[in-house]
Design an enzyme around this catalytic site. Structure first.
Site, short mmCIF file in Angstrom:
data_model
loop_
_atom_site.label_atom_id
_atom_site.label_comp_id
_atom_site.label_asym_id
_atom_site.label_seq_id
_atom_site.Cartn_x
_atom_site.Cartn_y
_atom_site.Cartn_z
N GLU A 89 17.88 -94.35 -17.86
CA GLU A 89 18.89 -93.43 -17.32
C GLU A 89 19.23 -93.83 -15.89
O GLU A 89 18.36 -94.23 -15.13
CB GLU A 89 18.38 -91.97 -17.26
CG GLU A 89 18.32 -91.27 -18.58
CD GLU A 89 17.85 -89.81 -18.45
OE1 GLU A 89 18.08 -89.18 -17.41
OE2 GLU A 89 17.25 -89.34 -19.43
N GLU A 104 10.50 -88.56 -19.16
CA GLU A 104 10.26 -87.90 -17.86
C GLU A 104 9.16 -86.85 -17.87
O GLU A 104 9.42 -85.65 -17.83
CB GLU A 104 11.56 -87.25 -17.35
CG GLU A 104 12.66 -88.23 -17.04
CD GLU A 104 13.72 -87.67 -16.10
OE1 GLU A 104 13.65 -86.49 -15.74
OE2 GLU A 104 14.62 -88.44 -15.72
C1 PNW Z 1 17.00 -86.19 -16.17
N1 PNW Z 1 15.42 -82.96 -10.73
O1 PNW Z 1 16.64 -84.94 -15.73
C2 PNW Z 1 16.93 -86.03 -17.67
O2 PNW Z 1 16.21 -86.98 -18.37
C3 PNW Z 1 18.26 -85.72 -18.29
O3 PNW Z 1 18.04 -84.93 -19.41
C4 PNW Z 1 19.17 -85.07 -17.26
O4 PNW Z 1 20.36 -84.59 -17.81
C5 PNW Z 1 19.43 -86.10 -16.18
O5 PNW Z 1 18.21 -86.55 -15.61
C6 PNW Z 1 20.32 -85.62 -15.06
O6 PNW Z 1 19.77 -84.54 -14.39
C7 PNW Z 1 16.38 -84.52 -14.46
O7 PNW Z 1 15.67 -81.74 -10.52
C8 PNW Z 1 16.58 -83.18 -14.20
O8 PNW Z 1 14.91 -83.71 -9.87
C9 PNW Z 1 16.25 -82.67 -12.96
C10 PNW Z 1 15.75 -83.50 -11.99
C11 PNW Z 1 15.56 -84.85 -12.26
C12 PNW Z 1 15.87 -85.36 -13.49
#
Ligand code: PNW
Length: 499
Positions: free
Chosen positions: A405, A216
């Site tokens: 994911e 990401e």
């Molecule tokens: C992803 N947002 O993170 C990550 O790859 C993981 O580590 C995380 O735990 C998972 O998604 C769930 O959140 C994100 O704010 C964190 O848009 C924040 C965002 C998106 C993805």
């Protein structure tokens, strides 16, 4: 229309439904004859599935975690500090001032956690490697105890019939790289990442056959270097961010080359990208076409340049006089051929309608009432999974994909007898997997799915307050409790079907 008229029409509509007046003839349901038709037009092949629930026979089911979110043991066996250690230790950055110091204590409990994966009947596991366990300080000298942990983890997974999929970077940059080079603001960090990738490939590549370079870009760059809410907490102006993004994709390309040069031909490499997803707001031909145009633009800084080897004109123009600095040679490195593309899919990012303008599309706003999970950014729109994979195949002709994911955050109350009835997560999964099945049944080459996450863990700025796991964790005792969704997911993995 006057509001009373509107109310009248609404009431009539509801009445019609209630008395069965709006039957199958007017609602756009798939009738059994249409299903027959779908069956007939599909070419015969072992890989194509001809019902509405099954996945291809060789489809792989798994779960995912990331080092900083689960490992803990943050000072053990010579591990150096990362920018997330620093960031989470600053009061006020994380909900309840939580940190990943202990997290799920996966560093000591990986063996019993692998049994949880086994209980789910999953055959693949995606974890990330902590860079600062391997290269703890600026001397560049590897830490044997650091790589030993991953050696043991990988061996234990294989002994239990679970294939390891390793991510090299899930946001925990060694602090010394941030201090010395301003982290991803410098190409020195991209080069250091290449060296680290080479070392990991040399040491694990005999057993780990699948690597993801970076997880990401969008999240750690835009939130960490742009909005300042993720580590390292910087708020850089757009022109500097452009350079950070470029250095990130360059690091990915250097790592792809380093892995290839330091492991056997049977080792595969890709990335795990949370691409921006353009969903046609109404699935008609012109909106689908417009969504495809939008996809290349909204992913210009990451996936588009990685898969095409060039930035789009619109993207470069958006910087005015200060575009990122790069060379043709770097673009070649960035677009090094991949074996697969991993997609992290939670929600659509853009709802698209065709438009008669320069771009050829328009972005439609999300309704205020659009449903979300307990993560307010996570719009519940299962079709995102279909369109993400379908677009990536149709636009870039990608031949192999994984869903690296996908998952739902829920309230997850534990009852007095330790049951968690996370029925919303089950509904989420059923609907998202139905859309993934829709994609595979049309021949979109998705090879496997990793549920995020195996268990509740350190959810970045939300600390332990947001939970995505199939297993609930009591962080005081480190006990794990299967949620009802764990039972659901086990059924899916066992039957290779939406259940
Ligand atoms: C992803 N947002 O993170 C990550 O790859 C993981 O580590 C995380 O735990 C998972 O998604 C769930 O959140 C994100 O704010 C964190 O848009 C924040 C965002 C998106 C993805």
């Amino acid at each position: 229309m006057k509001s009373t008229e509107f109310e009248d029409n609404r009431r009539n509509f509801i009445k019609k439904i209630a008395v069965g007046g709006l039957g199958l003839a007017t609602l756009p349901l798939i009738t059994s004859s249409q299903k027959e038709e779908k069956k007939l037009i599909l070419p015969k092949s072992d890989h194509l599935i001809l019902d509405n629930t099954s996945f291809p026979a060789d489809f792989l089911w798994g779960t995912a975690t990331a080092a900083y979110q689960v490992e803990g043991a943050y000072k053990e066996d010579g591990r150096g500090l990362s920018i997330w250690d620093t960031f989470s230790h600053i009061k006020g950055n994380i909900k309840n001032n939580d940190t990943g110091d202990v997290a799920n204590d996966f560093y000591h409990r990986y063996k019993s956690d692998i049994q949880l994966m086994k209980d789910l009947n999953t055959k693949i596991f995606r974890f990330s490697i902590s860079w600062s366990r391997i290269f703890p300080d600026a001397t560049g000298k590897p830490n044997q105890k650091g790589i030993d942990f991953y050696n043991k983890l990988v061996d234990e997974l294989l002994a239990n019939g679970i294939q390891p999929f390793a991510t090299l970077y899930h946001w925990d940059l060694p602090q010394y790289l941030q201090d010395k080079y301003k982290g991803w603001e410098s190409k020195e960090t991209s080069k250091a990442f290449g060296d680290y990738a080479a070392y990991v490939a040399r040491n694990l590549g005999d057993r780990v056959k699948n690597f993801f370079t970076i997880n990401e870009f969008r999240t750690f760059i835009e939130l960490g270097y742009g909005a300042g809410v993720f580590a390292p907490g910087l708020k850089l102006p757009e022109e500097k961010l452009g350079q950070v993004r470029h250095n990130g994709v360059l690091a990915h390309g250097l790592a792809v080359q380093a892995i290839r040069a330091n492991s056997g031909a049977d080792v595969k490499v890709g990335l795990a990208d949370n691409l921006s997803i353009a969903v046609p707001v109404i699935e008609n031909e012109k909106n689908i076409k417009a969504a495809k145009i939008a996809m290349r633009e909204i992913n210009a800084s990451y996936l588009t340049v990685i898969l095409e080897g060039k930035y789009t004109e619109n993207y470069l123009k958006s910087f005015g006089k200060n575009p990122p600095k790069f060379t043709e040679e770097e673009l070649k490195i960035i677009s090094s051929p991949l074996d697969f593309v991993g997609l992290n899919v939670y929600n659509p990012t853009h709802l698209i309608e065709a438009a008669d303008n320069k771009l050829g599309y328009e972005v439609i706003p999300f309704a205020k009432s659009f449903p979300t999970t307990t993560s307010k950014w996570e719009y519940i729109a299962p079709e995102a999974l279909y369109w993400a994979t379908k677009h990536v195949k149709d636009i870039w002709n990608v031949k192999e994909m994984y869903i690296t994911e996908n998952g739902s955050s829920s309230t997850d109350e534990r009852t007095a007898d330790n049951k968690i009835y996370d029925t919303d997560r089950i509904s989420f999964l059923r609907n998202y997997l139905t859309q993934l099945q829709r994609a595979t049944s049309e021949g979109v080459p998705v090879k496997g799915y990793f549920y995020w996450s195996l268990m509740d863990n350190f959810e970045w700025t939300s600390g332990y307050s947001i939970t995505f796991g199939l297993y609930n964790v009591d962080f005081k005792t480190q006990k794990r409790f299967p949620k009802l969704s764990a039972e659901y997911y086990k059924e899916v993995a066992t039957n290779n079907k939406v259940m």
